[in-house]
Motif scaffolding. Structure first.
Motif, PDB file in Angstrom:
ATOM      1  N   ILE A  85       9.929   3.709   3.609  1.00 14.30           N
ATOM      2  CA  ILE A  85       9.253   4.257   2.431  1.00 14.30           C
ATOM      3  C   ILE A  85       8.661   5.624   2.747  1.00 14.30           C
ATOM      4  CG2 ILE A  85       7.291   3.956   0.860  1.00 14.30           C
ATOM      5  CD1 ILE A  85       7.764   0.908   1.106  1.00 14.30           C
ATOM      6  N   LYS A  86       7.980   5.721   3.880  1.00 12.92           N
ATOM      7  CA  LYS A  86       7.339   6.978   4.260  1.00 12.92           C
ATOM      8  C   LYS A  86       8.351   8.078   4.524  1.00 12.92           C
ATOM      9  CE  LYS A  86       3.044   5.097   6.195  1.00 12.92           C
ATOM     10  NZ  LYS A  86       2.202   4.982   7.403  1.00 12.92           N
ATOM     11  N   SER A  87       9.527   7.708   5.016  1.00 13.95           N
ATOM     12  CA  SER A  87      10.545   8.713   5.348  1.00 13.95           C
ATOM     13  C   SER A  87      11.441   9.058   4.161  1.00 13.95           C
ATOM     14  CB  SER A  87      11.416   8.209   6.505  1.00 13.95           C
ATOM     15  OG  SER A  87      12.182   7.081   6.110  1.00 13.95           O
ATOM     16  N   GLY A  88      11.283   8.330   3.058  1.00 12.34           N
ATOM     17  CA  GLY A  88      12.100   8.585   1.890  1.00 12.34           C
ATOM     18  C   GLY A  88      13.432   7.883   1.883  1.00 12.34           C
ATOM     19  N   LEU A  89      13.664   6.956   2.818  1.00  7.58           N
ATOM     20  CA  LEU A  89      14.958   6.262   2.926  1.00  7.58           C
ATOM     21  C   LEU A  89      14.954   4.914   2.184  1.00  7.58           C
ATOM     22  CD1 LEU A  89      15.732   6.898   6.710  1.00  7.58           C
ATOM     23  CD2 LEU A  89      16.633   8.130   4.728  1.00  7.58           C
ATOM     24  N   TYR A  90      13.806   4.495   1.701  1.00  8.97           N
ATOM     25  CA  TYR A  90      13.700   3.180   1.058  1.00  8.97           C
ATOM     26  C   TYR A  90      14.372   3.217  -0.312  1.00  8.97           C
ATOM     27  CZ  TYR A  90      11.448  -1.301  -0.064  1.00  8.97           C
ATOM     28  OH  TYR A  90      11.201  -2.623  -0.373  1.00  8.97           O
ATOM     29  N   LYS A  91      15.113   2.175  -0.627  1.00  7.79           N
ATOM     30  CA  LYS A  91      15.794   2.090  -1.913  1.00  7.79           C
ATOM     31  C   LYS A  91      14.932   1.313  -2.903  1.00  7.79           C
ATOM     32  CE  LYS A  91      20.459   2.396   0.036  1.00  7.79           C
ATOM     33  NZ  LYS A  91      21.783   1.739   0.155  1.00  7.79           N
ATOM     34  N   PHE A  92      14.218   2.037  -3.735  1.00 10.07           N
ATOM     35  CA  PHE A  92      13.421   1.400  -4.784  1.00 10.07           C
ATOM     36  C   PHE A  92      14.361   0.975  -5.916  1.00 10.07           C
ATOM     37  CE2 PHE A  92      10.377   4.215  -2.704  1.00 10.07           C
ATOM     38  CZ  PHE A  92       9.283   3.387  -2.560  1.00 10.07           C
ATOM     39  N   LYS A 117      -1.780   4.370  -7.825  1.00 10.14           N
ATOM     40  CA  LYS A 117      -2.276   5.191  -6.721  1.00 10.14           C
ATOM     41  C   LYS A 117      -3.646   5.766  -7.049  1.00 10.14           C
ATOM     42  CE  LYS A 117      -1.052   9.173  -3.827  1.00 10.14           C
ATOM     43  NZ  LYS A 117      -0.023  10.209  -3.560  1.00 10.14           N
ATOM     44  N   GLU A 118      -3.811   6.236  -8.262  1.00  6.73           N
ATOM     45  CA  GLU A 118      -5.104   6.777  -8.686  1.00  6.73           C
ATOM     46  C   GLU A 118      -6.184   5.704  -8.661  1.00  6.73           C
ATOM     47  OE1 GLU A 118      -4.432   8.527 -12.488  1.00  6.73           O
ATOM     48  OE2 GLU A 118      -3.105  10.099 -11.712  1.00  6.73           O
ATOM     49  N   MET A 119      -5.830   4.496  -9.096  1.00  4.01           N
ATOM     50  CA  MET A 119      -6.791   3.384  -9.058  1.00  4.01           C
ATOM     51  C   MET A 119      -7.167   3.049  -7.616  1.00  4.01           C
ATOM     52  SD  MET A 119      -5.700   0.583 -11.965  1.00  4.01           S
ATOM     53  CE  MET A 119      -7.192  -0.387 -11.593  1.00  4.01           C
ATOM     54  N   LYS A 158       0.828  -1.209   0.000  1.00  5.44           N
ATOM     55  CA  LYS A 158       0.000   0.000   0.000  1.00  5.44           C
ATOM     56  C   LYS A 158       0.863   1.260   0.000  1.00  5.44           C
ATOM     57  CE  LYS A 158      -3.917   2.144   2.400  1.00  5.44           C
ATOM     58  NZ  LYS A 158      -3.323   3.434   2.770  1.00  5.44           N
ATOM     59  N   VAL A 159       1.866   1.314   0.874  1.00  3.59           N
ATOM     60  CA  VAL A 159       2.680   2.533   0.926  1.00  3.59           C
ATOM     61  C   VAL A 159       3.593   2.643  -0.300  1.00  3.59           C
ATOM     62  CG1 VAL A 159       2.584   2.785   3.426  1.00  3.59           C
ATOM     63  CG2 VAL A 159       4.463   1.497   2.408  1.00  3.59           C
ATOM     64  N   MET A 160       3.970   1.507  -0.889  1.00  3.13           N
ATOM     65  CA  MET A 160       4.718   1.575  -2.147  1.00  3.13           C
ATOM     66  C   MET A 160       3.887   2.255  -3.228  1.00  3.13           C
ATOM     67  SD  MET A 160       6.922  -1.858  -2.874  1.00  3.13           S
ATOM     68  CE  MET A 160       8.483  -2.123  -2.046  1.00  3.13           C
ATOM     69  N   ILE A 161       2.628   1.861  -3.320  1.00  2.00           N
ATOM     70  CA  ILE A 161       1.732   2.468  -4.306  1.00  2.00           C
ATOM     71  C   ILE A 161       1.553   3.951  -4.011  1.00  2.00           C
ATOM     72  CG2 ILE A 161      -0.658   2.496  -5.142  1.00  2.00           C
ATOM     73  CD1 ILE A 161      -0.676  -0.563  -4.722  1.00  2.00           C
ATOM     74  N   GLU A 162       1.473   4.298  -2.743  1.00  3.08           N
ATOM     75  CA  GLU A 162       1.244   5.699  -2.359  1.00  3.08           C
ATOM     76  C   GLU A 162       2.479   6.572  -2.531  1.00  3.08           C
ATOM     77  OE1 GLU A 162      -2.206   4.926   1.023  1.00  3.08           O
ATOM     78  OE2 GLU A 162      -0.102   5.035   1.612  1.00  3.08           O
ATOM     79  N   TYR A 163       3.682   5.996  -2.321  1.00  2.50           N
ATOM     80  CA  TYR A 163       4.906   6.790  -2.308  1.00  2.50           C
ATOM     81  C   TYR A 163       5.892   6.425  -3.410  1.00  2.50           C
ATOM     82  CZ  TYR A 163       3.656   8.342   2.444  1.00  2.50           C
ATOM     83  OH  TYR A 163       3.024   8.891   3.532  1.00  2.50           O
ATOM     84  N   GLY A 164       5.748   5.268  -4.037  1.00  2.00           N
ATOM     85  CA  GLY A 164       6.743   4.773  -4.970  1.00  2.00           C
ATOM     86  C   GLY A 164       6.810   5.576  -6.260  1.00  2.00           C
TER      87      GLY A 164
END
Length: 212
Positions: A204-211, A152-154, A139-145
């Motif tokens: 992910i929420k903090s921006g530290l996740y490595k996509f 996210k729109e879907m 969920k947070v990947m879709i929201e922030y990725g």
């Protein structure tokens, strides 16, 4: 494509090889580098959803998603999607109802690969099926990725749903599934998995996740 076509996306995870070949993992097995996964429940839940769609005469397709992932350095390893498809076929699901996506190696890439599939099929509704411990990070990947705005729109519009494999199975047959799932979700191994997933959500929420 027919109107109101439903796409059930089965996100792949880990595989195990035994005397019968490659298969999805059970709850008591190491699924990937981060611990237990219980991927087989996703296949079992997809079968239950298939039966419901047949009963309700709803149109649907199943998408088995996942490349070789963490097994890509093993020469004879198959794609996760191909193993999921094999297990679905063994359960009696017609081959023409099963699509495969074999280019992704992690959850983020699975979500990236899903977008053109939805667009090319002109789908209005999509259901992403995975384990309950996995859904918050999806969920947070879709929201922030990055690059996932379409999903996210879907999600915001209610056309994309995140489905718990455990809940599908419990709803379908509580006597068969509830006690086992409750025991597993309370196990030390699963608590460790959930702890790592929560750390991923926070990153992910903090921006530290490595996509990647």
């Amino acid at each position: 494509m027919p109107e109101n076509l439903n796409l059930i996306v089965i996100l792949g995870g880990g595989l195990k090889k035994d005397e019968n070949g490659w298969r999805t993992t059970r709850y008591d097995e190491q699924g990937d580098n981060f611990g237990v996964q219980g991927d087989r429940l996703r296949v079992d839940a997809a079968h239950e959803m298939y039966k419901d769609f047949i009963k309700n005469k709803s149109d649907f397709l199943l998408l088995a998603s996942g490349g070789r992932g963490q097994l890509r350095n093993i020469p004879d390893s198959p794609s996760v999607a191909s193993v999921i498809k094999k297990e679905l076929l063994e359960m009696g699901i017609p081959e023409e109802k099963i699509l495969m996506e074999e280019n992704s190696n992690n959850t983020y890439q699975q979500l990236q690969q899903l977008i053109p599939i939805i667009q090319n099929l002109h789908l209005e509704n999509c259901l992403i099926l995975s384990n309950s411990w996995h859904l918050p990070r999806i969920k947070v990947m879709i929201e922030y990725g990055p690059g996932l705005d379409f999903l996210k729109e879907m999600l915001v519009a209610g056309n994309l749903s995140l489905i718990s494999a455990e809940q599908v199975l419990i709803d379908s047959d509580p006597s068969q599934w509830k006690e086992m799932i409750d025991i597993v979700l309370g196990s030390q191994a699963m608590r460790e998995r959930i702890k790592k997933e929560k750390q991923g959500v926070a990153q992910i929420k903090s921006g530290l996740y490595k996509f990647h």
